[in-house]
Design a protein around this motif. Structure first.
Motif, PDB file in Angstrom:
ATOM      1  N   GLU A   1       0.828  -1.205   0.000  1.00 44.12           N
ATOM      2  CA  GLU A   1       0.000   0.000   0.000  1.00 44.12           C
ATOM      3  C   GLU A   1       0.867   1.262   0.000  1.00 44.12           C
ATOM      4  O   GLU A   1       0.566   2.229  -0.710  1.00 44.12           O
ATOM      5  CB  GLU A   1      -0.932  -0.003   1.220  1.00 44.12           C
ATOM      6  CG  GLU A   1      -2.065  -1.007   1.108  1.00 44.12           C
ATOM      7  CD  GLU A   1      -2.857  -1.140   2.405  1.00 44.12           C
ATOM      8  OE1 GLU A   1      -4.057  -1.449   2.316  1.00 44.12           O
ATOM      9  OE2 GLU A   1      -2.291  -0.942   3.494  1.00 44.12           O
ATOM     10  N   GLU A   2       1.930   1.252   0.792  1.00 47.01           N
ATOM     11  CA  GLU A   2       2.831   2.407   0.816  1.00 47.01           C
ATOM     12  C   GLU A   2       3.387   2.682  -0.578  1.00 47.01           C
ATOM     13  O   GLU A   2       3.411   3.823  -1.042  1.00 47.01           O
ATOM     14  CB  GLU A   2       3.983   2.153   1.793  1.00 47.01           C
ATOM     15  CG  GLU A   2       3.579   2.173   3.260  1.00 47.01           C
ATOM     16  CD  GLU A   2       4.758   1.923   4.181  1.00 47.01           C
ATOM     17  OE1 GLU A   2       5.895   1.791   3.664  1.00 47.01           O
ATOM     18  OE2 GLU A   2       4.548   1.854   5.406  1.00 47.01           O
ATOM     19  N   SER A   3       3.838   1.630  -1.239  1.00 53.51           N
ATOM     20  CA  SER A   3       4.395   1.775  -2.586  1.00 53.51           C
ATOM     21  C   SER A   3       3.332   2.259  -3.572  1.00 53.51           C
ATOM     22  O   SER A   3       3.585   3.139  -4.405  1.00 53.51           O
ATOM     23  CB  SER A   3       4.963   0.430  -3.050  1.00 53.51           C
ATOM     24  OG  SER A   3       5.507   0.529  -4.348  1.00 53.51           O
ATOM     25  N   TYR A   4       2.130   1.698  -3.459  1.00 56.89           N
ATOM     26  CA  TYR A   4       1.036   2.050  -4.367  1.00 56.89           C
ATOM     27  C   TYR A   4       0.663   3.524  -4.247  1.00 56.89           C
ATOM     28  O   TYR A   4       0.559   4.228  -5.260  1.00 56.89           O
ATOM     29  CB  TYR A   4      -0.170   1.168  -4.062  1.00 56.89           C
ATOM     30  CG  TYR A   4      -1.403   1.465  -4.889  1.00 56.89           C
ATOM     31  CD1 TYR A   4      -1.382   1.384  -6.273  1.00 56.89           C
ATOM     32  CD2 TYR A   4      -2.605   1.821  -4.266  1.00 56.89           C
ATOM     33  CE1 TYR A   4      -2.516   1.643  -7.028  1.00 56.89           C
ATOM     34  CE2 TYR A   4      -3.746   2.068  -5.010  1.00 56.89           C
ATOM     35  CZ  TYR A   4      -3.701   1.988  -6.397  1.00 56.89           C
ATOM     36  OH  TYR A   4      -4.825   2.252  -7.135  1.00 56.89           O
ATOM     37  N   TYR A   5       0.484   4.010  -3.021  1.00 53.12           N
ATOM     38  CA  TYR A   5       0.050   5.396  -2.841  1.00 53.12           C
ATOM     39  C   TYR A   5       1.157   6.390  -3.180  1.00 53.12           C
ATOM     40  O   TYR A   5       0.876   7.469  -3.701  1.00 53.12           O
ATOM     41  CB  TYR A   5      -0.480   5.599  -1.422  1.00 53.12           C
ATOM     42  CG  TYR A   5      -1.814   4.917  -1.192  1.00 53.12           C
ATOM     43  CD1 TYR A   5      -2.923   5.248  -1.964  1.00 53.12           C
ATOM     44  CD2 TYR A   5      -1.965   3.924  -0.230  1.00 53.12           C
ATOM     45  CE1 TYR A   5      -4.142   4.615  -1.786  1.00 53.12           C
ATOM     46  CE2 TYR A   5      -3.185   3.282  -0.045  1.00 53.12           C
ATOM     47  CZ  TYR A   5      -4.268   3.637  -0.829  1.00 53.12           C
ATOM     48  OH  TYR A   5      -5.482   3.002  -0.664  1.00 53.12           O
ATOM     49  N   ARG A   6       2.415   6.025  -2.902  1.00 56.07           N
ATOM     50  CA  ARG A   6       3.516   6.877  -3.353  1.00 56.07           C
ATOM     51  C   ARG A   6       3.516   6.951  -4.876  1.00 56.07           C
ATOM     52  O   ARG A   6       3.736   8.015  -5.459  1.00 56.07           O
ATOM     53  CB  ARG A   6       4.860   6.336  -2.856  1.00 56.07           C
ATOM     54  CG  ARG A   6       5.157   6.537  -1.387  1.00 56.07           C
ATOM     55  CD  ARG A   6       6.639   6.321  -1.086  1.00 56.07           C
ATOM     56  NE  ARG A   6       7.128   5.031  -1.564  1.00 56.07           N
ATOM     57  CZ  ARG A   6       7.391   3.990  -0.802  1.00 56.07           C
ATOM     58  NH1 ARG A   6       7.211   4.075   0.518  1.00 56.07           N
ATOM     59  NH2 ARG A   6       7.853   2.859  -1.313  1.00 56.07           N
ATOM     60  N   GLY A   7       3.281   5.797  -5.510  1.00 50.34           N
ATOM     61  CA  GLY A   7       3.251   5.756  -6.970  1.00 50.34           C
ATOM     62  C   GLY A   7       2.120   6.573  -7.555  1.00 50.34           C
ATOM     63  O   GLY A   7       2.288   7.270  -8.565  1.00 50.34           O
TER      64      GLY A   7
ATOM     65  N   ASN B   1       2.676   9.672 -10.081  1.00 48.97           N
ATOM     66  CA  ASN B   1       2.057   9.697 -11.407  1.00 48.97           C
ATOM     67  C   ASN B   1       1.162  10.918 -11.591  1.00 48.97           C
ATOM     68  O   ASN B   1       1.109  11.500 -12.671  1.00 48.97           O
ATOM     69  CB  ASN B   1       1.252   8.419 -11.636  1.00 48.97           C
ATOM     70  CG  ASN B   1       2.130   7.189 -11.752  1.00 48.97           C
ATOM     71  OD1 ASN B   1       3.328   7.298 -12.040  1.00 48.97           O
ATOM     72  ND2 ASN B   1       1.576   6.012 -11.520  1.00 48.97           N
ATOM     73  N   ALA B   2       0.441  11.293 -10.530  1.00 46.45           N
ATOM     74  CA  ALA B   2      -0.441  12.460 -10.608  1.00 46.45           C
ATOM     75  C   ALA B   2       0.371  13.736 -10.825  1.00 46.45           C
ATOM     76  O   ALA B   2       0.017  14.583 -11.647  1.00 46.45           O
ATOM     77  CB  ALA B   2      -1.270  12.573  -9.329  1.00 46.45           C
TER      78      ALA B   2
ATOM     79  N   TYR C   1       4.608   0.576 -10.465  1.00 48.68           N
ATOM     80  CA  TYR C   1       3.838  -0.370  -9.654  1.00 48.68           C
ATOM     81  C   TYR C   1       2.365   0.054  -9.603  1.00 48.68           C
ATOM     82  O   TYR C   1       1.458  -0.781  -9.760  1.00 48.68           O
ATOM     83  CB  TYR C   1       4.429  -0.413  -8.251  1.00 48.68           C
ATOM     84  CG  TYR C   1       3.812  -1.421  -7.315  1.00 48.68           C
ATOM     85  CD1 TYR C   1       3.877  -2.785  -7.572  1.00 48.68           C
ATOM     86  CD2 TYR C   1       3.181  -1.012  -6.139  1.00 48.68           C
ATOM     87  CE1 TYR C   1       3.328  -3.717  -6.702  1.00 48.68           C
ATOM     88  CE2 TYR C   1       2.629  -1.945  -5.262  1.00 48.68           C
ATOM     89  CZ  TYR C   1       2.704  -3.288  -5.553  1.00 48.68           C
ATOM     90  OH  TYR C   1       2.162  -4.213  -4.679  1.00 48.68           O
ATOM     91  N   ALA C   2       2.119   1.338  -9.405  1.00 48.96           N
ATOM     92  CA  ALA C   2       0.744   1.847  -9.359  1.00 48.96           C
ATOM     93  C   ALA C   2       0.060   1.683 -10.709  1.00 48.96           C
ATOM     94  O   ALA C   2      -1.115   1.312 -10.785  1.00 48.96           O
ATOM     95  CB  ALA C   2       0.747   3.319  -8.938  1.00 48.96           C
TER      96      ALA C   2
END
Length: 294
Positions: free
Chosen positions: A144-150, A154-155, A199-200
């Motif tokens: 989850e940490e990696s996903y939300y950082r990603g 990206n945004a 990853y995201a």
């Protein structure tokens, strides 16, 4: 003249103050709040940003609400169909931003809940706000940490092209290195941030159920394999079976390698004989085809 945003802000403050006040409210104010509550909308593209709960976590949350009531206010975005690009109406609609699980529990069990209206400069601003909310949660998994950082990378990366253009035209501020800026913020390397972005992207190719399994540590696919999905030619939220997808991706990669080798041979032959206009045009065409595969 008061702007529409200022009116929205004033109305949000009034509704929130009335709703959270222990004093009796007039019938009109009560009806206004209940009207908002009965017209809450959920956007799937925003719901996808919400941290998935395990069955055990959801049951615990439900039990807490049944016992103590819904203590935290649901956050709503006051917007319009016109701003959402869904039509011409500028009448207010209320989109759920935070509290999706609480809202579901309250609706299923007929439990009252508080609301808080917020205004944003658009859906991208809402997404930024939601990502920050999720990053601030406790007990996030490493996935989850990696996903939300990603997602955050990206945004911000998507806005960088506009910022660069404005800077070149002398109409914007100096453009920062997004990866380095976020790396410092999260105490990781810039390479980690860029990998998080891939990853995201890869996770968003998965169906919501499959993505939730991976984020909860239940997935049987490696982080590297998910990062590779970012380049797979499939639409977002469409992958329901990882094994089938990885088999297809491997075949596609092999086909691309063969195609690259063939183009390289053709380009080499053409470059040795550029005496005719036709050969020059063919060389340019082959070079463009190769560029698309790289």
């Amino acid at each position: 003249m008061t702007s529409k945003k200022e009116l929205f802000k004033k109305k949000a403050q009034e509704l929130t103050a009335i709703h959270n006040s222990p004093k009796p409210t007039v019938l009109g104010a009560f009806n206004d709040i209940e009207r908002v509550k009965s017209n809450i909308q959920i956007l799937p593209e925003l719901q996808a940003f919400i941290r998935p709960l395990t069955n055990e976590q959801f049951s615990q949350l439900e039990q807490n609400i049944l016992t103590h009531g819904c203590q935290d206010a649901l956050i709503l975005w006051e917007t319009s169909d016109y701003e959402l690009g869904r039509g011409e109406s500028e009448l207010s609609v209320y989109v759920l931003v935070d509290g999706h699980n609480r809202y579901r529990i309250c609706k299923q069990n007929t439990i009252d809940f508080k609301i808080m209206l917020k205004t944003f400069d658009g859906i991208d601003a809402v997404k930024d706000y939601m990502i920050d909310l999720q990053i601030g949660r406790r007990n996030l998994t490493l996935e989850e940490e990696s996903y939300y950082r990603g997602l955050k990378y990206n945004a911000q990366k998507g806005k960088r092209g506009i910022a660069l253009q404005l800077a070149q035209e002398g109409r914007g501020e100096e453009v920062v290195n997004i990866a380095e800026n976020l790396a410092e913020q999260f105490n990781v390397t810039s390479r980690t941030i860029k990998n998080d972005g891939k990853y995201a992207e890869g996770l968003n190719k998965l169906s919501s159920e499959l993505r939730n399994d991976v984020l909860q540590g239940k997935g049987k696919i490696s982080k590297k394999e998910i990062q590779e999905l970012a380049n797979a030619n499939v639409p977002d939220n469409s992958v329901h079976n990882l094994e089938n997808l990885m088999t297809k991706t491997t075949k596609d990669d092999s086909a691309n390698v063969d195609r690259k080798e063939k183009l390289l041979i053709e380009i080499k032959k053409l470059s040795e004989n550029l005496k005719t206009k036709k050969n020059c045009e063919l060389l340019a065409e082959k070079a463009l085809s190769l560029k698309e595969l790289l």
